[in-house]
Write an enzyme that holds these catalytic residues in place. Structure first.
Site, short mmCIF file in Angstrom:
data_model
loop_
_atom_site.label_atom_id
_atom_site.label_comp_id
_atom_site.label_asym_id
_atom_site.label_seq_id
_atom_site.Cartn_x
_atom_site.Cartn_y
_atom_site.Cartn_z
N ASP A 263 0.87 -1.18 0.00
CA ASP A 263 0.00 0.00 0.00
C ASP A 263 0.91 1.22 0.00
O ASP A 263 2.04 1.17 0.47
CB ASP A 263 -0.92 0.02 1.23
CG ASP A 263 -2.17 0.86 1.00
OD1 ASP A 263 -3.25 0.29 0.75
OD2 ASP A 263 -2.06 2.11 1.06
N ASN A 293 4.22 2.32 -4.31
CA ASN A 293 3.21 2.50 -5.34
C ASN A 293 3.05 1.15 -6.05
O ASN A 293 4.03 0.62 -6.58
CB ASN A 293 3.69 3.59 -6.30
CG ASN A 293 2.68 3.86 -7.41
OD1 ASN A 293 1.87 3.00 -7.77
ND2 ASN A 293 2.73 5.06 -7.93
N ASP A 314 -7.11 -4.94 -5.31
CA ASP A 314 -8.33 -4.23 -4.87
C ASP A 314 -8.02 -2.73 -4.82
O ASP A 314 -7.92 -2.15 -3.74
CB ASP A 314 -8.77 -4.75 -3.49
CG ASP A 314 -10.06 -4.09 -3.02
OD1 ASP A 314 -10.84 -3.63 -3.88
OD2 ASP A 314 -10.27 -4.02 -1.80
N CYS A 354 -13.97 -0.90 -8.07
CA CYS A 354 -15.08 -0.29 -7.31
C CYS A 354 -15.48 1.03 -7.95
O CYS A 354 -16.06 1.90 -7.31
CB CYS A 354 -14.70 -0.11 -5.84
SG CYS A 354 -13.31 0.98 -5.58
#
Ligand code: SAH
Length: 410
Positions: A263, A293, A314, A354
């Protein structure tokens, strides 16, 4: 009597299909006076009343329907009924009933629960609300009171700091709604902003409702995290965009041989490591947290010749709306291409979007192109979606923002 929003001829069709949004282009005029968030009656050009809605003069979504029954009064009792119905809906599903007691549960999923602009997530005995529309803003007190009555939770925290509020002309609002004595941002008896610990499928996770993303946690992936646990035994797992480690901890719980989590947010990774420490039975020596990154790190891993058996992608919302779809498509293609290249033969890819602006069809095409460019054959084992506490009203397909694919990549 409420003011009336009069439509252009022919613009009532979406309302007949019970779609709750009315765009500015459909509106001919406002008869009477209405301030932001006031309830107006939507009327067809021929004078037929169609719905009661919240007026949003600053937004392209000019009105959001509260009720298609024009005889229904929009008042405190209306919110009490709707909020109680949303909470009762979850109680009927065995897999969800009880989640909120120690765990996390979405209680109100906005339009899909008949409450446009209103999100409510329960973490243990605390409910976090997010109000994103002028209509929701107007009824804050009624919503908070209704949530308390429906759940018995005394603690209601507001996280109305989502960017979309700007489109409605609303400023960010955060802090305790109840008990009113708690200082803004403070956790009261639990100390200043101290996280709430929830249990998800046997794993403990601390949720920072004050400083975390959204209302503090990504509850929509709860079922998918459990699925990962079932697939992880003996696998070398790579979890990209790991946030506070939800997928990573489930992989460890499922017996993964190793879990590398990436992350770009240092605070998220610190929380992830702290979450692992909350679960002493998990093999901490199999976990590595890397601040990087993802786009760069996947390339570096490829150059280093690393491979994985199971990869989770995700990412955050690359395309908030359809206008961002092209740039977002390139980003999805990039990470999925690299993900395919890093998988061992027969490895599994759990990949998500998403983005409201990228539908399932487009997402599948992007991933297909990525697999093809990687020179790999990928097969869909399962289509993935949000957990059942994030239902999608069939009349409101926009509610289906989270889509994913479980792929086997040869
Ligand atoms: N899978 C997580 C939620 C992911 S949210 C869960 O189950 O809880 C998306 C995460 O991506 C955020 O934590 C954000 O910090 C991170 N992120 C955004 N852009 C990134 C990038 N380019 N590289 C690495 N991480 C990124």
């Amino acid at each position: 009597m409420s003011a009336q929003l009069i439509l252009h001829a022919g613009k009532e069709r979406s309302l007949f299909k019970r779609h709750p949004w009315l765009f500015d282009t459909a509106v001919a005029r406002l008869d009477g006076h209405a301030r932001p968030g006031d309830t107006v009656t939507i009327q067809a050009a021929d004078g037929r009343p169609l719905a009661k809605a919240a007026y949003s003069p600053h937004s392209k979504i000019r009105a959001r329907v509260w009720s298609f029954d024009v005889a229904e009064t929009i008042d405190h009792a209306f919110f009490k009924r709707r909020v109680a119905a949303a909470v009762a809906r979850r109680a009927r599903l065995p897999e969800l009933a009880g989640q909120g007691e120690q765990g996390g549960l979405r209680l109100i999923h906005a339009e899909s629960d008949g409450l446009p602009g209103i999100i409510a997530d329960r973490y243990g005995d605390t409910v976090v609300v997010q109000l994103t529309s002028a209509g929701a803003e107007k009824w804050r007190a009624a919503i908070a009171d209704s949530l308390q009555k429906a759940t018995g939770c005394a603690r209601i925290y507001e996280r109305s700091d989502s960017e979309v509020r700007g489109l409605e002309g609303l400023e960010p609002v955060t802090g305790w709604i109840s008990p009113a004595s708690l200082p803004p941002g403070g956790g009261g008896t639990e100390g200043e902003g101290e996280p709430i610990v929830i249990a998800e499928h046997g794993v403990k996770l601390a949720v920072d409702i004050v400083g975390g993303h959204k209302t503090g946690f990504y509850l929509d992936q709860r079922d998918n995290r459990r699925m990962l646990a079932g697939l992880a035994q003996g696998q070398r797992v790579l979890n990209c965009f790991c946030y506070t480690g939800g997928f990573s901890l489930q992989a460890l719980a499922g017996g993964a041989a190793s879990v590398l989590s990436i992350d770009s947010s240092q605070p998220a990774l610190q929380q992830a490591a702290a979450n692992l420490a909350l679960n002493p039975r998990l093999a901490a020596d199999r976990a590595e947290w890397r601040c990087a990154n993802v786009f760069d790190e996947l390339r570096r891993l490829k150059v280093a010749g690393e491979t994985f058996d199971l990869i989770v992608l995700d990412p955050p919302k690359f395309a908030p709306s359809a206008s961002h779809a092209e740039r977002a498509s390139r980003a999805y293609k990039d990470i999925n291409l690299l993900g395919c290249k890093l998988l061992s033969p027969g490895g599994l890819l759990m990949t998500y979007s998403c983005s409201g602006g990228v539908g399932l069809d487009l997402f599948q095409k992007i991933v297909a192109a990525a697999a093809c460019d990687a020179g790999r054959t990928a097969r869909i084992l399962k289509r993935l979606q949000g957990s059942a506490d994030h239902p999608v009203d069939l009349a409101f397909p926009e509610g289906e923002y989270l889509k994913g694919l479980l792929l086997q990549v040869d």
